[in-house]
Design an enzyme around this catalytic site. Structure first.
Site, mmCIF file in Angstrom:
data_model
loop_
_atom_site.group_PDB
_atom_site.id
_atom_site.type_symbol
_atom_site.label_atom_id
_atom_site.label_comp_id
_atom_site.label_asym_id
_atom_site.label_seq_id
_atom_site.Cartn_x
_atom_site.Cartn_y
_atom_site.Cartn_z
ATOM 1 C CB SER A 10 -0.963 0.017 1.181
ATOM 2 O OG SER A 10 -0.271 0.187 2.386
ATOM 3 C CE LYS A 40 -3.099 2.012 4.619
ATOM 4 N NZ LYS A 40 -2.569 1.000 3.784
#
Length: 169
Positions: A47, A91
């Site tokens: 990711s 993230k």
């Protein structure tokens, strides 16, 4: 013989007290450091490609920015997943409170998009590789209370040791 026995136990007990005190001080130092200043964390998966390696990274994160709510767009954060409290994803902060965020619901299908205003006390996080990232597009903005730290340094792999740079453009 009795005096030798007494001196042995006196020496042994003093040494045990010194060792115990050292262990207690070490534990207290580590507790304060990891709970209030910073901590190491492990990240793997696709990711955050190309910023982080999909096969694994050891990173250092600091807690002070997260606790004081001083995060900026582009910061990489560790947070407790709103979907599974046992997971701590990593993230990038895309939006802070008050920002208007437009995003594609399914990266493969560009027809469906949505716009949201990040509420007060929340941040919007997304992975750098949006085609394979479970992020705010799925679970919405996350409250500052779930942010555990801001990632500052990559420790491993060694060839990329150093501070993490700005957001990719």
């Amino acid at each position: 013989m009795r005096s030798w026995s007494c001196s042995f136990w006196n020496i042994a007990s003093r040494q045990a007290m010194k060792s115990g005190a050292f262990l207690a001080k070490t534990y207290c130092f580590l507790h304060v450091t990891t709970n209030y200043l910073g901590f190491p964390t492990y990240c793997f998966g696709p990711s955050m490609v190309p910023t982080l390696h999909p096969l694994g990274n050891i990173l250092l994160a600091e807690r002070i920015s997260a606790r004081s709510q001083k995060l900026s767009r582009g910061d990489i954060v560790v947070f407790q997943s709103p979907e599974d409290p046992n997971k701590t994803p990593i993230k990038r902060v895309i939006g802070i409170e008050g920002d208007c965020i437009s995003f594609v619901l399914a990266p493969g299908n560009k027809d469906q998009s949505k716009t949201i205003v990040v509420p007060k006390g929340h941040v919007w996080v997304q992975g750098d590789y949006t085609h394979n990232s479970r992020d705010s597009r799925m679970f919405g903005p996350i409250p500052y209370g779930l942010v555990q730290g801001k990632v500052l340094w990559r420790v491993w792999p060694f060839q990329d040791f150093g501070p993490l740079g700005p957001a990719p453009t």
